[in-house]
Design a protein around this motif. Structure first.
Motif, short mmCIF file in Angstrom:
data_model
loop_
_atom_site.label_atom_id
_atom_site.label_comp_id
_atom_site.label_asym_id
_atom_site.label_seq_id
_atom_site.Cartn_x
_atom_site.Cartn_y
_atom_site.Cartn_z
N TRP A 229 -2.15 -8.99 -8.41
CA TRP A 229 -1.59 -7.75 -8.96
C TRP A 229 -2.32 -7.32 -10.23
N TRP B 155 0.83 -1.20 0.00
CA TRP B 155 0.00 0.00 0.00
C TRP B 155 0.86 1.25 0.00
N TRP C 286 2.03 2.26 -3.52
CA TRP C 286 0.99 2.92 -4.30
C TRP C 286 0.78 4.35 -3.82
N PHE D 63 -6.56 0.34 -10.83
CA PHE D 63 -5.80 1.57 -11.08
C PHE D 63 -6.20 2.19 -12.42
N VAL E 227 -5.93 2.73 -5.23
CA VAL E 227 -5.41 1.37 -5.04
C VAL E 227 -4.70 1.27 -3.69
N GLY E 228 -3.96 2.32 -3.29
CA GLY E 228 -3.32 2.32 -1.98
C GLY E 228 -4.32 2.22 -0.86
N LEU F 288 -5.21 -5.29 -9.23
CA LEU F 288 -4.79 -3.96 -8.76
C LEU F 288 -4.53 -3.03 -9.93
N ALA G 231 3.69 6.39 -5.04
CA ALA G 231 3.50 6.68 -6.46
C ALA G 231 2.49 7.81 -6.65
N ALA H 251 -3.76 5.80 -8.31
CA ALA H 251 -2.77 5.17 -7.43
C ALA H 251 -3.19 5.29 -5.97
#
Length: 91
Positions: free
Chosen positions: A52, A8, A11, A59, A40-41, A55, A14, A37
């Motif tokens: 993934w 987390w 993300w 995103f 998703v975090g 995810l 980012a 981002a």
């Protein structure tokens, strides 16, 4: 798969980097990606452990929705573009 839940912070980092890039480059270019981002975090902070590829899909979809919403809110408005009727050298 459960190891992905600990990413987390990556993300969110980012998202922070993309927000800084948005401040450097004008035009709401990176803001949609930063929102994706961060989503998703937050998804991972909430404890949802998925693969993934899911995810990345979340995103992409959230980034696209954020970009469309931003274009609607702060995009080009009607009458914003100036059309020239005459040349200044014709006088």
């Amino acid at each position: 798969m459960t190891g992905l839940i600990y990413l987390w912070w990556a993300w969110m980092a980012a998202a922070a980097v993309l927000l800084v890039l948005e401040m450097v480059v004008p035009g709401f270019l990176f803001l949609g990606f930063a929102i994706g981002a961060a989503a998703v975090g937050l998804w991972l902070v909430a404890g949802y452990a998925v693969g993934w590829h899911w995810l990345v899909l979340v995103f992409a979809l959230v980034s696209l929705a954020a970009w469309i919403a931003l274009r609607q809110m702060v995009g080009i408005r009607k009458g914003q573009v100036k059309t020239w009727d005459r040349d200044i050298n014709e006088d």
